[in-house]
Enzyme design. Structure first.
Site, PDB file in Angstrom:
ATOM      1  N   ASP A  32      46.082  77.516  34.195  1.00 57.05           N
ATOM      2  CA  ASP A  32      45.279  76.736  33.251  1.00 57.05           C
ATOM      3  C   ASP A  32      46.231  75.939  32.359  1.00 57.05           C
ATOM      4  O   ASP A  32      47.333  76.398  32.065  1.00 57.05           O
ATOM      5  CB  ASP A  32      44.443  77.683  32.373  1.00 57.05           C
ATOM      6  CG  ASP A  32      43.175  77.034  31.844  1.00 57.05           C
ATOM      7  OD1 ASP A  32      42.078  77.518  32.172  1.00 57.05           O
ATOM      8  OD2 ASP A  32      43.290  76.038  31.095  1.00 57.05           O
ATOM      9  N   ASN A  33      45.813  74.747  31.948  1.00 55.99           N
ATOM     10  CA  ASN A  33      46.657  73.992  31.011  1.00 55.99           C
ATOM     11  C   ASN A  33      46.091  74.026  29.587  1.00 55.99           C
ATOM     12  O   ASN A  33      46.577  73.325  28.711  1.00 55.99           O
ATOM     13  CB  ASN A  33      46.843  72.537  31.473  1.00 55.99           C
ATOM     14  CG  ASN A  33      45.546  71.760  31.452  1.00 55.99           C
ATOM     15  OD1 ASN A  33      44.467  72.339  31.325  1.00 55.99           O
ATOM     16  ND2 ASN A  33      45.626  70.450  31.576  1.00 55.99           N
ATOM     17  N   THR A  36      40.674  72.722  27.988  1.00 54.89           N
ATOM     18  CA  THR A  36      39.448  73.300  27.418  1.00 54.89           C
ATOM     19  C   THR A  36      39.419  74.819  27.592  1.00 54.89           C
ATOM     20  O   THR A  36      38.555  75.487  27.044  1.00 54.89           O
ATOM     21  CB  THR A  36      38.172  72.679  28.045  1.00 54.89           C
ATOM     22  OG1 THR A  36      38.226  72.850  29.455  1.00 54.89           O
ATOM     23  CG2 THR A  36      38.044  71.210  27.702  1.00 54.89           C
ATOM     24  N   GLY A  37      40.341  75.357  28.366  1.00 52.65           N
ATOM     25  CA  GLY A  37      40.452  76.814  28.490  1.00 52.65           C
ATOM     26  C   GLY A  37      41.125  77.386  27.248  1.00 52.65           C
ATOM     27  O   GLY A  37      41.717  76.651  26.453  1.00 52.65           O
ATOM     28  N   ALA A 124      34.645  74.537  43.002  1.00 55.77           N
ATOM     29  CA  ALA A 124      33.575  74.524  42.013  1.00 55.77           C
ATOM     30  C   ALA A 124      33.010  73.112  41.944  1.00 55.77           C
ATOM     31  O   ALA A 124      33.605  72.206  41.386  1.00 55.77           O
ATOM     32  CB  ALA A 124      34.118  74.933  40.645  1.00 55.77           C
ATOM     33  N   TYR A 155      32.721  62.516  35.837  1.00 58.60           N
ATOM     34  CA  TYR A 155      32.516  63.889  36.306  1.00 58.60           C
ATOM     35  C   TYR A 155      31.784  63.915  37.650  1.00 58.60           C
ATOM     36  O   TYR A 155      32.247  64.518  38.620  1.00 58.60           O
ATOM     37  CB  TYR A 155      31.724  64.659  35.250  1.00 58.60           C
ATOM     38  CG  TYR A 155      31.573  66.135  35.522  1.00 58.60           C
ATOM     39  CD1 TYR A 155      32.649  67.001  35.374  1.00 58.60           C
ATOM     40  CD2 TYR A 155      30.344  66.661  35.900  1.00 58.60           C
ATOM     41  CE1 TYR A 155      32.503  68.362  35.606  1.00 58.60           C
ATOM     42  CE2 TYR A 155      30.199  68.026  36.126  1.00 58.60           C
ATOM     43  CZ  TYR A 155      31.276  68.871  35.987  1.00 58.60           C
ATOM     44  OH  TYR A 155      31.128  70.216  36.214  1.00 58.60           O
ATOM     45  N   THR A 185      25.252  76.827  33.580  1.00 61.05           N
ATOM     46  CA  THR A 185      25.596  78.244  33.411  1.00 61.05           C
ATOM     47  C   THR A 185      26.005  78.488  31.958  1.00 61.05           C
ATOM     48  O   THR A 185      26.621  77.631  31.343  1.00 61.05           O
ATOM     49  CB  THR A 185      26.733  78.607  34.383  1.00 61.05           C
ATOM     50  OG1 THR A 185      26.245  78.414  35.718  1.00 61.05           O
ATOM     51  CG2 THR A 185      27.170  80.051  34.229  1.00 61.05           C
ATOM     52  N   ARG A 196      27.566  71.371  24.580  1.00 58.99           N
ATOM     53  CA  ARG A 196      26.403  71.539  25.450  1.00 58.99           C
ATOM     54  C   ARG A 196      25.253  72.187  24.700  1.00 58.99           C
ATOM     55  O   ARG A 196      25.417  72.741  23.615  1.00 58.99           O
ATOM     56  CB  ARG A 196      26.790  72.366  26.686  1.00 58.99           C
ATOM     57  CG  ARG A 196      27.533  71.499  27.691  1.00 58.99           C
ATOM     58  CD  ARG A 196      27.900  72.244  28.938  1.00 58.99           C
ATOM     59  NE  ARG A 196      29.085  73.056  28.750  1.00 58.99           N
ATOM     60  CZ  ARG A 196      29.738  73.635  29.747  1.00 58.99           C
ATOM     61  NH1 ARG A 196      29.308  73.495  30.979  1.00 58.99           N
ATOM     62  NH2 ARG A 196      30.809  74.352  29.515  1.00 58.99           N
TER      63      ARG A 196
HETATM   64  N1  UDP Z   1      20.818  68.477  24.563  1.00 59.77           N
HETATM   65  C1  UDP Z   1      20.055  68.513  23.379  1.00 59.77           C
HETATM   66  N2  UDP Z   1      20.673  68.875  22.214  1.00 59.77           N
HETATM   67  C2  UDP Z   1      22.004  69.192  22.152  1.00 59.77           C
HETATM   68  C3  UDP Z   1      22.762  69.173  23.344  1.00 59.77           C
HETATM   69  C4  UDP Z   1      22.135  68.810  24.527  1.00 59.77           C
HETATM   70  O1  UDP Z   1      18.853  68.229  23.408  1.00 59.77           O
HETATM   71  O2  UDP Z   1      22.488  69.512  21.055  1.00 59.77           O
HETATM   72  C5  UDP Z   1      20.132  68.159  25.823  1.00 59.77           C
HETATM   73  C6  UDP Z   1      20.863  67.110  26.679  1.00 59.77           C
HETATM   74  O3  UDP Z   1      20.465  65.812  26.306  1.00 59.77           O
HETATM   75  C7  UDP Z   1      20.378  67.490  28.060  1.00 59.77           C
HETATM   76  C8  UDP Z   1      20.233  69.008  28.004  1.00 59.77           C
HETATM   77  O4  UDP Z   1      20.109  69.321  26.625  1.00 59.77           O
HETATM   78  O5  UDP Z   1      19.121  66.933  28.330  1.00 59.77           O
HETATM   79  C9  UDP Z   1      21.402  69.754  28.604  1.00 59.77           C
HETATM   80  O6  UDP Z   1      22.580  69.224  28.078  1.00 59.77           O
HETATM   81  P1  UDP Z   1      24.001  69.876  28.272  1.00 59.77           P
HETATM   82  O7  UDP Z   1      24.967  69.112  27.438  1.00 59.77           O
HETATM   83  O8  UDP Z   1      23.939  71.332  28.041  1.00 59.77           O
HETATM   84  O9  UDP Z   1      24.410  69.702  29.799  1.00 59.77           O
HETATM   85  P2  UDP Z   1      23.883  68.827  31.035  1.00 59.77           P
HETATM   86  O10 UDP Z   1      22.915  69.690  31.739  1.00 59.77           O
HETATM   87  O11 UDP Z   1      23.252  67.547  30.551  1.00 59.77           O
HETATM   88  O12 UDP Z   1      25.113  68.557  31.812  1.00 59.77           O
END
Ligand code: UDP
Length: 328
Positions: A32-33, A36-37, A124, A155, A185, A196
């Site tokens: 790992d670098n 983000t880990g 992955a 991505y 996940t 997220r």
């Molecule tokens: N989302 C949200 N509020 C937040 C963060 C994300 O409503 O504070 C929404 C985002 O727009 C998406 C969903 O939740 O529709 C999942 O987002 P996430 O960033 O977890 O990952 P994604 O599945 O989009 O890669």
């Protein structure tokens, strides 16, 4: 002893894979670098069959195949799990170049070392290869709907490149490989500030703040607890399956519904959290749900942990994180 290399071994999923494979009697080299880990994710491991290398798989001082891994000398190499890659949509803005590199050059390096040792490779991959899907739920034979120049492109397209690289080597280079398409996940060791929806809303709930909802909140996701995901990856690794397999929890819910759950599990005796609505993210997939019939039939795998149980464990972890480390 069978020895495997896990790239991204100090990451959220990678570190759980280290734990699981060690528990199953494997020797593990984690790489790992720390982009983000985090060292905290693996500091608890105290096992002579574990070793760690801090390096960037996409840009090591030496090609991966020429590195002198201690456990490799002892046991040879049985497998490579390529899990290094930032995965949060907020990382797409911060680290587009790193994401493109680790999924292209990094994947080629992972393929080379796997081939050199006739080891099995697990890539992955992601539900993002389906983009904003027009087929619902998503089956592995769906080709996807991806915007090549959108904010998620670095991505999505990088992972699609990685799948193309792996499948070409399978088809023409004799590579033994499995591709796991991971659906949202969550679990302990996610970074509270990774952007997220799971860490964001759990953090807000624990701090008593309003939930930030992007768009109308009717977009859906299907949340899989990390132990279930790791179990699926483990079964895929030990199988001989050569085709992509979705691993995720088909229990689909809207972001509003998800916020309700976080509210219930974080409010304690306090008041309900309010919601603030932000503009939708550009190219945000409207619906996402895995069809897991392939994983069921080929691997005998299905998820066991429901959202309430998994979220409770995750929230307990975040709570501890907030108490011990104010910077996260
Ligand atoms: N989302 C949200 N509020 C937040 C963060 C994300 O409503 O504070 C929404 C985002 O727009 C998406 C969903 O939740 O529709 C999942 O987002 P996430 O960033 O977890 O990952 P994604 O599945 O989009 O890669």
């Amino acid at each position: 002893v069978k020895h495997i290399i896990i790239t991204g071994g100090a990451g959220f999923i990678g570190s759980h894979l280290c734990d699981r494979f060690l528990k199953e009697g494997y020797a593990v080299t984690a790489v790992d670098n720390f982009l983000t880990g985090r060292a905290e994710n693996i500091n608890h491991i105290n096992d002579p069959n574990f070793s760690f290398w801090q390096l960037n798989v996409a840009n090591p001082d030496l090609p991966l195949v020429e590195l002198d891994f201690k456990l490799l000398r002892e046991y040879g190499l049985h497998g490579v799990l390529h899990f290094a890659c930032p995965a949060s949509p907020v990382d797409f803005e911060r680290f587009p170049r790193e994401i493109l590199e680790v999924d292209s050059i990094g994947t080629l390096a992972a393929i080379d070392i796997a081939k050199h040792h006739s080891a099995r490779l697990i890539l992955a991959s992601t539900s993002e290869v389906y983009g904003d899907p027009q087929l619902h739920p998503q089956k592995e034979n769906y080709w996807g709907n991806v915007n090549t120049i959108g904010p998620r492109a670095c991505y999505d397209e990088a992972k699609r490149f990685a799948e193309a690289a792996v499948s070409s080597e399978q088809r023409w280079g004799g590579l033994n490989a499995g591709i796991v398409r991971i659906f949202n996940t969550y679990g302990p060791r996610m970074r509270l500030n990774d952007g997220r929806v799971v860490p964001n809303l759990c953090g807000q709930g624990l701090r008593g703040e309003a939930f930030t909802i992007h768009g109308d909140g009717f977009q859906t996701r299907s949340f899989c607890y990390v132990d279930d995901l790791v179990d699926g990856v483990f079964k895929l690794f030990e199988s001989n399956v050569q085709i992509p397999v979705n691993i995720g929890n088909p229990q689909e819910r809207s972001i509003r519904d998800f916020a309700d759950w976080v509210n219930i599990l974080t409010r304690g005796k306090g008041r309900d959290r309010s919601r603030v609505y932000h503009p939708p993210r550009e190219d945000d997939p409207k619906q996402r749900c895995p069809d897991i019939s392939r994983a069921k039939s080929l691997l005998g795998w299905e998820p066991k942990v429901g959202l309430e149980e998994g979220l409770s464990k995750t929230i307990a972890y975040f709570k501890k994180e907030m108490m011990t480390n104010v910077t996260h």
